[in-house]
Design a protein around this motif. Structure first.
Motif, mmCIF file in Angstrom:
data_model
loop_
_atom_site.group_PDB
_atom_site.id
_atom_site.type_symbol
_atom_site.label_atom_id
_atom_site.label_comp_id
_atom_site.label_asym_id
_atom_site.label_seq_id
_atom_site.Cartn_x
_atom_site.Cartn_y
_atom_site.Cartn_z
ATOM 1 N N GLU A 169 -9.790 7.331 37.332
ATOM 2 C CA GLU A 169 -9.904 6.171 38.215
ATOM 3 C C GLU A 169 -9.414 4.896 37.537
ATOM 4 O O GLU A 169 -8.832 4.017 38.188
ATOM 5 N N ALA A 170 -9.644 4.784 36.234
ATOM 6 C CA ALA A 170 -9.222 3.594 35.495
ATOM 7 C C ALA A 170 -7.797 3.707 34.980
ATOM 8 O O ALA A 170 -7.266 2.734 34.426
ATOM 9 N N GLY A 171 -7.180 4.878 35.127
ATOM 10 C CA GLY A 171 -5.831 5.085 34.608
ATOM 11 C C GLY A 171 -5.773 5.101 33.096
ATOM 12 O O GLY A 171 -4.739 4.791 32.496
ATOM 13 N N ARG A 172 -6.889 5.472 32.444
ATOM 14 C CA ARG A 172 -6.952 5.500 30.984
ATOM 15 C C ARG A 172 -6.759 6.927 30.470
ATOM 16 O O ARG A 172 -7.428 7.853 30.939
ATOM 17 N N PRO A 173 -5.878 7.150 29.500
ATOM 18 C CA PRO A 173 -5.698 8.493 28.940
ATOM 19 C C PRO A 173 -6.941 8.960 28.181
ATOM 20 O O PRO A 173 -7.715 8.156 27.656
ATOM 21 N N LEU A 174 -7.075 10.273 28.102
ATOM 22 C CA LEU A 174 -8.144 10.906 27.339
ATOM 23 C C LEU A 174 -7.523 11.740 26.230
ATOM 24 O O LEU A 174 -6.670 12.591 26.493
ATOM 25 N N VAL A 175 -7.920 11.486 24.994
ATOM 26 C CA VAL A 175 -7.538 12.316 23.851
ATOM 27 C C VAL A 175 -8.722 13.218 23.550
ATOM 28 O O VAL A 175 -9.807 12.734 23.231
ATOM 29 N N MET A 176 -8.525 14.522 23.667
ATOM 30 C CA MET A 176 -9.639 15.455 23.505
ATOM 31 C C MET A 176 -9.240 16.584 22.557
ATOM 32 O O MET A 176 -8.296 17.323 22.834
ATOM 33 N N HIS A 177 -9.958 16.675 21.441
ATOM 34 C CA HIS A 177 -9.734 17.804 20.528
ATOM 35 C C HIS A 177 -10.326 19.042 21.185
ATOM 36 O O HIS A 177 -11.511 19.340 21.041
ATOM 37 N N ALA A 178 -9.456 19.739 21.924
ATOM 38 C CA ALA A 178 -9.877 20.911 22.688
ATOM 39 C C ALA A 178 -9.257 22.191 22.162
ATOM 40 O O ALA A 178 -9.520 23.267 22.699
ATOM 41 N N GLY A 179 -8.424 22.107 21.132
ATOM 42 C CA GLY A 179 -7.907 23.300 20.485
ATOM 43 C C GLY A 179 -8.971 23.962 19.634
ATOM 44 O O GLY A 179 -9.952 23.328 19.229
ATOM 45 N N ARG A 180 -8.783 25.224 19.316
ATOM 46 C CA ARG A 180 -9.800 25.983 18.586
ATOM 47 C C ARG A 180 -9.847 25.638 17.098
ATOM 48 O O ARG A 180 -10.870 25.837 16.438
ATOM 49 N N GLU A 181 -8.762 25.143 16.553
ATOM 50 C CA GLU A 181 -8.653 24.873 15.125
ATOM 51 C C GLU A 181 -8.306 23.398 14.883
ATOM 52 O O GLU A 181 -7.874 22.715 15.803
ATOM 53 N N PRO A 182 -8.493 22.944 13.623
ATOM 54 C CA PRO A 182 -9.128 23.604 12.487
ATOM 55 C C PRO A 182 -10.642 23.684 12.678
ATOM 56 O O PRO A 182 -11.284 22.683 12.983
ATOM 57 N N SER A 183 -11.163 24.877 12.512
ATOM 58 C CA SER A 183 -12.569 25.135 12.772
ATOM 59 C C SER A 183 -13.300 25.517 11.494
ATOM 60 O O SER A 183 -12.704 26.053 10.563
ATOM 61 N N SER A 184 -14.593 25.228 11.481
ATOM 62 C CA SER A 184 -15.424 25.500 10.316
ATOM 63 C C SER A 184 -16.727 26.154 10.754
ATOM 64 O O SER A 184 -17.283 25.784 11.799
ATOM 65 N N PRO A 185 -17.265 27.094 9.962
ATOM 66 C CA PRO A 185 -18.585 27.640 10.261
ATOM 67 C C PRO A 185 -19.694 26.607 10.117
ATOM 68 O O PRO A 185 -20.830 26.860 10.502
#
Length: 308
Positions: A169-185
């Motif tokens: 609605e605001a026309g603002r981009p979203l940066v989202m770390h949605a990839g699986r890596e780099p991942s840690s236990p």
């Protein structure tokens, strides 16, 4: 199990950070090479001092050694004095009640330094999330940053709908770390269960006005994100650490080439285990062509954020 029913704790992740990685003692340049088009680092982290130091402790113990332990003023001076023309400032809240404080901090940084494109954050599902974002946008912040690994949510969780709607609605981009890596236990959630290109596609399909940027070229599902780039005009990827020859992956060159106008140069500075310009050197060595290079190094980010 529905997308909204993924538990927050699922045991250890199988990812690249099973054990801490080593620092690289590679040489760094004194500044950007002459003759480059404007360079925008679209993935720079800025936090208050105490938050930065807590993040560095976590990385030193579980991720990789931090080469540049610089606080916000030093981060900006370092990059801008070396020829970077703009930085996109990212941060994230890992518990309720942090977002307003962090957003106010970055808004103040942005007002003091106009070459900073500051993004907001919110903790998905926290009370008043839409109000938090409305206040951040009113303060001048130009997008939103979320981190599935740190904040322990799946991209297609219903609790995200209000965040996606607010951004659209605001026309603002979203940066989202949605990839699986780099991942840690040592994350509090199993990122390979929470994150996938398939889940991100549901977001793109359900929120067609949302401008979404996924960092790290979507690591490690490069093929999946290539297909999403081909299908959706509202998706961008950034190169952060995926083009630096540091993780146990081959450079996903085709991901850069399938829609180069949707790729942003980013670094993760200052939280790096190698030279600040390592990823830039790698990208330049690919000889992608002047027009493509100009887009990836800066113009694509300026267009995404509407920056002059």
């Amino acid at each position: 199990m529905s997308s909204g029913d993924v538990p927050a704790c699922l045991g250890p992740a199988p990812g690249w950070l099973g054990t801490p990685l080593a620092a690289l003692n590679d040489a760094e340049g004194p500044r950007l090479p002459e003759g480059l088009p404007p360079v925008v680092d679209a993935h720079v982290h800025l936090f208050p001092d105490g938050v930065f130091e807590a993040i560095w402790r976590w990385f030193e113990k579980y991720g990789w050694p931090i080469r540049y332990k610089l606080h916000t003023p030093q981060v900006l001076d370092f990059l801008l004095s070396r020829g970077v023309s703009r930085v996109v400032a990212l941060h994230y809240a890992h518990k309720p009640g942090m977002a307003r404080f962090l957003n106010t901090y970055v808004a103040e940084v942005m007002r003091a330094e106009p070459r900073v494109v500051g993004l907001a954050t919110v903790l998905p599902g926290e009370e008043g999330a839409r109000d938090i974002l409305a206040e951040a946008f009113a303060a001048g912040l130009q997008g939103v940053k979320l981190h599935c690994h740190v904040q322990c949510f799946a991209p297609d969780d219903p609790s995200l709908h209000e965040v996606y709607a607010a951004c659209a609605e605001a026309g603002r981009p979203l940066v989202m770390h949605a990839g699986r890596e780099p991942s840690s236990p040592h994350y509090k959630c199993e990122t390979h269960a929470l994150c996938s290109a398939e889940r991100v596609e549901r977001v793109l399909r359900d929120h067609p006005r949302l401008k979404l940027c996924v960092p790290h070229l979507g690591a490690d599902e490069f093929g999946g994100y290539e297909r999403l780039l081909e299908r959706y005009d509202t998706l961008w990827l950034d190169t952060t650490m995926a083009a630096a020859d540091y993780f146990p992956i081959a450079l996903p060159r085709r991901t850069l080439e399938v829609r180069p106008e949707r790729i942003l140069y980013g670094t993760d500075f200052p939280n790096l285990p190698y030279a600040w310009d390592r990823e830039l050197k790698t990208l330049l060595s690919l000889r992608l062509g002047d027009e493509v290079e100009a887009g990836i190094l800066g113009q694509n980010a300026l267009r995404l954020y509407g920056a002059p």
